[in-house]
Design a protein around this motif. Structure first.
Motif, PDB file in Angstrom:
ATOM      1  N   ALA A  74     -83.977  22.422-149.748  1.00 62.68           N
ATOM      2  CA  ALA A  74     -84.732  22.557-148.496  1.00 62.68           C
ATOM      3  C   ALA A  74     -83.859  22.564-147.249  1.00 62.68           C
ATOM      4  O   ALA A  74     -84.384  22.679-146.138  1.00 62.68           O
ATOM      5  N   THR A  75     -82.549  22.427-147.390  1.00 67.43           N
ATOM      6  CA  THR A  75     -81.661  22.369-146.226  1.00 67.43           C
ATOM      7  C   THR A  75     -81.678  23.689-145.457  1.00 67.43           C
ATOM      8  O   THR A  75     -81.483  24.755-146.050  1.00 67.43           O
ATOM      9  N   PRO A  76     -81.910  23.670-144.133  1.00 69.08           N
ATOM     10  CA  PRO A  76     -81.899  24.915-143.345  1.00 69.08           C
ATOM     11  C   PRO A  76     -80.553  25.623-143.417  1.00 69.08           C
ATOM     12  O   PRO A  76     -79.500  24.982-143.536  1.00 69.08           O
ATOM     13  N   GLU A  77     -80.595  26.938-143.342  1.00 65.90           N
ATOM     14  CA  GLU A  77     -79.375  27.741-143.483  1.00 65.90           C
ATOM     15  C   GLU A  77     -78.360  27.424-142.386  1.00 65.90           C
ATOM     16  O   GLU A  77     -77.148  27.499-142.616  1.00 65.90           O
ATOM     17  N   GLU A  78     -78.832  27.074-141.189  1.00 66.43           N
ATOM     18  CA  GLU A  78     -77.910  26.885-140.072  1.00 66.43           C
ATOM     19  C   GLU A  78     -77.175  25.546-140.107  1.00 66.43           C
ATOM     20  O   GLU A  78     -76.248  25.314-139.332  1.00 66.43           O
ATOM     21  N   VAL A  79     -77.572  24.643-141.002  1.00 61.71           N
ATOM     22  CA  VAL A  79     -76.969  23.308-141.066  1.00 61.71           C
ATOM     23  C   VAL A  79     -75.723  23.344-141.944  1.00 61.71           C
ATOM     24  O   VAL A  79     -75.751  23.829-143.077  1.00 61.71           O
ATOM     25  N   LEU A  80     -74.609  22.829-141.428  1.00 65.01           N
ATOM     26  CA  LEU A  80     -73.390  22.647-142.213  1.00 65.01           C
ATOM     27  C   LEU A  80     -73.472  21.274-142.856  1.00 65.01           C
ATOM     28  O   LEU A  80     -73.498  20.254-142.169  1.00 65.01           O
TER      29      LEU A  80
END
Length: 420
Positions: A74-80
């Protein structure tokens, strides 16, 4: 022939220049996007106590792995995102070695979900609980970039590597001024663990949550990862003066400064007629302080007359203390009436414990907002009652009607009594 060769050479040079012109900005844009990207470092306790089977009939480690797999999906694509472990590799009894047992399981960067899940699947509960050293390394993992930075610490016990106090480590990280927030999650918590994890979170403006079920762990970590992707307002560094006359003039916004022990900080803001000033201040204790303290926020005219104040006090149970105030400036009958200069004074009564450095000063955040003032019909109180005026009228009317009914019933009862 020579002309054709020259023409071909010119065309090649032109295409090379165009390619270079296109490629360089693309790389620059990519670097800028990465620099602004939010970063999250998940720090997982893999100490021996994670073998306990008290979360939904499975071990704490199994529950953490299940939650991590769902969070990674579920981690958003923009999050490193990165993953760091503590207590995962050294099974021995030597404390000095065990307290160095922290490793970067997955580097902070663009997320490869398959690779991250494979790394998490290899974890086995092993050793000690070096929370302090792990937090220091996790903060270094997030170094660089101007996006939001967040550490999510998941542990099932208090630190076993004293005297490196995790709470002091969190205060040290907060004092770096890099805008890093630490959120903590306690698995099946006890009192000592709850106190320690709460202190770590409060030192950086984070949150603490206790977790006793797998779905709670998944939901909470997802919330924190998503929160990292939300836009963050970065405070603007400013330097308050020692007196109102020398105070910097600020506009609406969020500001950060440092105030030494026993020092006043002055700022100034212009408030136009018909506007309302709303301001608040938070002072954080990023080092050991005496247990009793307070913060005072005053709005003062340029001539020294106090307009309004806000104050708060504490007794050592929290690392941050805040207060605020509001000042509505009345409308003026004059056209183009000048704005009023209002001086904002911030004073705190923190005192350092014995042997604690007094410099730099304690970090403070000042919020200033100048908005439209209250309207004549909606927000201004009528005889000091505001919208309560209507309630008072209804109560008066109800009392009048009740009095008439009571009087009529009393006369009727007396008449019946006389007749009988």
């Amino acid at each position: 022939m020579i002309t054709r060769k020259r023409l071909a050479t010119g065309v090649c040079v032109l295409f090379a220049a165009l390619a270079a012109g296109i490629a360089v900005p693309t790389g620059a844009v990519a670097d800028e996007t990465t620099a602004l990207a939010p970063k999250v470092n998940l720090v997982l306790d893999v100490s021996g106590s994670m073998r306990a089977r008290d979360i939904d009939g499975q071990s704490r480690m199994a529950a953490a792995k299940q939650a991590f797999n769902e969070v990674l999906d579920a981690t958003p694509e923009e999050v490193l995102l990165g993953i760091r472990t503590l207590g995962a590799n050294y099974p021995g009894d030597d404390q000095k070695t065990g307290c160095k047992d922290t490793a970067q399981l997955y580097p902070v960067g663009p997320l490869d979900r398959t690779e991250a899940k494979t790394a998490v699947a290899t974890l086995t509960p092993t050793g000690w609980t070096p929370i302090g050293p792990a937090l220091l390394k996790a903060a270094d993992d997030l170094d660089g970039g101007s996006g939001s930075k967040r550490i999510v610490l998941i542990s099932d016990g208090e630190d076993t590597c004293a005297p490196l106090d995790p709470c002091e480590v969190a205060r040290e990280i907060a004092a770096r001024g890099i805008g890093l927030t630490i959120d903590t999650l306690g698995l099946v918590p006890n009192v000592k663990m709850r106190q320690q994890l709460s202190c770590i979170a409060e030192a950086t403006g984070g949150t603490y949550s206790s977790v006793e079920h797998t779905d709670e762990l998944t939901d909470r970590v997802n919330q924190l990862v998503d929160r990292a992707a939300d836009p963050v307002v970065t405070p603007v560094a400013t330097e308050g003066a020692e007196a109102c006359a020398k105070a910097p003039v600020l506009k609406s916004g969020l500001y950060t400064d440092r105030a030494e022990f026993g020092q006043q900080r002055w700022y100034r803001v212009d408030v136009e007629p018909g506007k309302e000033l709303r301001t608040s201040v938070s002072v954080a204790a990023d080092r050991a302080v005496s247990p009793s303290y307070g913060v005072l926020l005053r709005a003062v005219t340029v001539h020294g007359r106090e307009i309004v104040r806000g104050e708060a006090s504490g007794n050592g149970r929290t690392d941050v203390i805040s207060t605020g105030l509001r000042y509505p400036k009345a409308e003026s009958d004059e056209e183009n009436a000048p704005a009023e200069g209002v001086c904002i004074q911030v004073t705190h009564s923190f005192s350092g414990a014995a042997g604690v450095q007094t410099t730099p000063g304690l970090p403070l955040e000042l919020t200033l907002d100048v908005v439209d003032g209250p309207g004549d019909s909606d927000d201004v109180a009528s005889f000091g009652l505001g919208r309560g005026w209507w309630l008072l009228g209804a109560l008066i009317l109800a009392g009048f009607v009740a009095g008439l009914l009571w009087g009529w019933l009393s006369r009727w009862r007396v008449a019946v009594w006389r007749t009988n």
